[in-house]
Design a protein around this motif. Structure first.
Motif, PDB file in Angstrom:
ATOM      1  N   GLU A   9       4.731  -8.485   7.746  1.00 49.32           N
ATOM      2  CA  GLU A   9       5.413  -7.822   6.765  1.00 49.32           C
ATOM      3  C   GLU A   9       6.255  -8.440   5.875  1.00 49.32           C
ATOM      4  O   GLU A   9       7.088  -9.638   6.697  1.00 49.32           O
ATOM      5  CB  GLU A   9       6.086  -6.721   7.858  1.00 49.32           C
ATOM      6  N   THR A  11       8.981  -7.755   3.244  1.00 47.68           N
ATOM      7  CA  THR A  11      10.310  -6.244   2.656  1.00 47.68           C
ATOM      8  C   THR A  11      10.852  -7.479   1.176  1.00 47.68           C
ATOM      9  O   THR A  11      10.216  -8.099   0.913  1.00 47.68           O
ATOM     10  CB  THR A  11      11.540  -6.328   2.679  1.00 47.68           C
ATOM     11  N   SER A  30       8.467 -11.536  -2.979  1.00 47.65           N
ATOM     12  CA  SER A  30       7.526 -10.508  -2.562  1.00 47.65           C
ATOM     13  C   SER A  30       8.369  -9.917  -3.524  1.00 47.65           C
ATOM     14  O   SER A  30       9.339  -9.194  -3.395  1.00 47.65           O
ATOM     15  CB  SER A  30       7.586  -9.643  -1.219  1.00 47.65           C
ATOM     16  N   LYS A  33       6.922  -3.762  -0.619  1.00 45.50           N
ATOM     17  CA  LYS A  33       7.567  -3.725   0.619  1.00 45.50           C
ATOM     18  C   LYS A  33       5.507  -4.094   0.940  1.00 45.50           C
ATOM     19  O   LYS A  33       5.334  -2.915   0.805  1.00 45.50           O
ATOM     20  CB  LYS A  33       7.669  -2.896   1.215  1.00 45.50           C
ATOM     21  N   GLY A  34       5.356  -4.764   2.142  1.00 45.61           N
ATOM     22  CA  GLY A  34       3.260  -3.786   2.858  1.00 45.61           C
ATOM     23  C   GLY A  34       3.491  -5.640   3.827  1.00 45.61           C
ATOM     24  O   GLY A  34       4.451  -6.419   3.522  1.00 45.61           O
ATOM     25  N   ARG A  35       2.088  -5.159   4.074  1.00 47.37           N
ATOM     26  CA  ARG A  35       1.581  -6.170   5.586  1.00 47.37           C
ATOM     27  C   ARG A  35       1.199  -7.045   4.536  1.00 47.37           C
ATOM     28  O   ARG A  35      -0.301  -6.832   3.558  1.00 47.37           O
ATOM     29  CB  ARG A  35       0.912  -5.846   6.410  1.00 47.37           C
ATOM     30  N   ILE A  60      -1.644  -8.499  -0.252  1.00 50.51           N
ATOM     31  CA  ILE A  60      -0.512  -7.287   0.073  1.00 50.51           C
ATOM     32  C   ILE A  60      -0.905  -5.853   0.356  1.00 50.51           C
ATOM     33  O   ILE A  60      -1.379  -4.955  -0.668  1.00 50.51           O
ATOM     34  CB  ILE A  60       0.906  -6.867  -0.154  1.00 50.51           C
ATOM     35  N   GLU A  61      -1.394  -5.277   1.081  1.00 52.05           N
ATOM     36  CA  GLU A  61      -1.145  -3.586   1.285  1.00 52.05           C
ATOM     37  C   GLU A  61       0.356  -2.820   1.824  1.00 52.05           C
ATOM     38  O   GLU A  61       1.078  -3.049   2.212  1.00 52.05           O
ATOM     39  CB  GLU A  61      -1.246  -3.412   3.185  1.00 52.05           C
ATOM     40  N   SER A  62       0.532  -2.556   0.169  1.00 47.83           N
ATOM     41  CA  SER A  62       1.849  -2.410  -0.780  1.00 47.83           C
ATOM     42  C   SER A  62       1.916  -0.973   0.877  1.00 47.83           C
ATOM     43  O   SER A  62       1.290  -0.119   0.957  1.00 47.83           O
ATOM     44  CB  SER A  62       1.852  -1.816  -1.225  1.00 47.83           C
ATOM     45  N   LYS A  63       3.863  -0.574   1.080  1.00 45.92           N
ATOM     46  CA  LYS A  63       3.939   0.241   1.818  1.00 45.92           C
ATOM     47  C   LYS A  63       4.824   1.070   0.998  1.00 45.92           C
ATOM     48  O   LYS A  63       5.282   2.171   1.680  1.00 45.92           O
ATOM     49  CB  LYS A  63       4.654   0.301   3.324  1.00 45.92           C
ATOM     50  N   SER A  64       5.358   0.828  -0.312  1.00 44.81           N
ATOM     51  CA  SER A  64       5.955   1.406  -0.709  1.00 44.81           C
ATOM     52  C   SER A  64       5.738   1.494  -2.486  1.00 44.81           C
ATOM     53  O   SER A  64       5.225   0.943  -2.906  1.00 44.81           O
ATOM     54  CB  SER A  64       7.677   1.329  -0.860  1.00 44.81           C
TER      55      SER A  64
END
Length: 68
Positions: A9, A11, A30, A33-35, A60-64
């Motif tokens: 993970e 950030t 980075s 934020k992501g995985r 990266i699979e972005s979460k934001s």
């Protein structure tokens, strides 16, 4: 060359890769934020890899949607 493991993970602003030269170490932070979903197996741990514009370090699979 040090890269994160798949599944790590990240950030925004977190260092995710480092490159060691003769007299310096450079780290990349980075922008999102992501995985980590993929790490280029041809680059991890290598010394003086040859990289062209089609290669990638990590995916990266972005979460934001917020980019730094």
């Amino acid at each position: 060359m040090d890269l994160p493991n798949k599944g790590a993970e990240l950030t925004v602003g977190m260092p995710f890769a480092s490159f060691e030269g003769t007299r310096m170490v450079i780290s990349l932070d980075s922008p999102v934020k992501g995985r980590v979903v993929a790490v280029n197996p041809e680059l991890a741990g290598l010394v003086a890899p040859s990289v062209n514009n089609q290669d990638y370090l990590i995916k990266i699979e972005s979460k934001s949607c917020d980019l730094n």
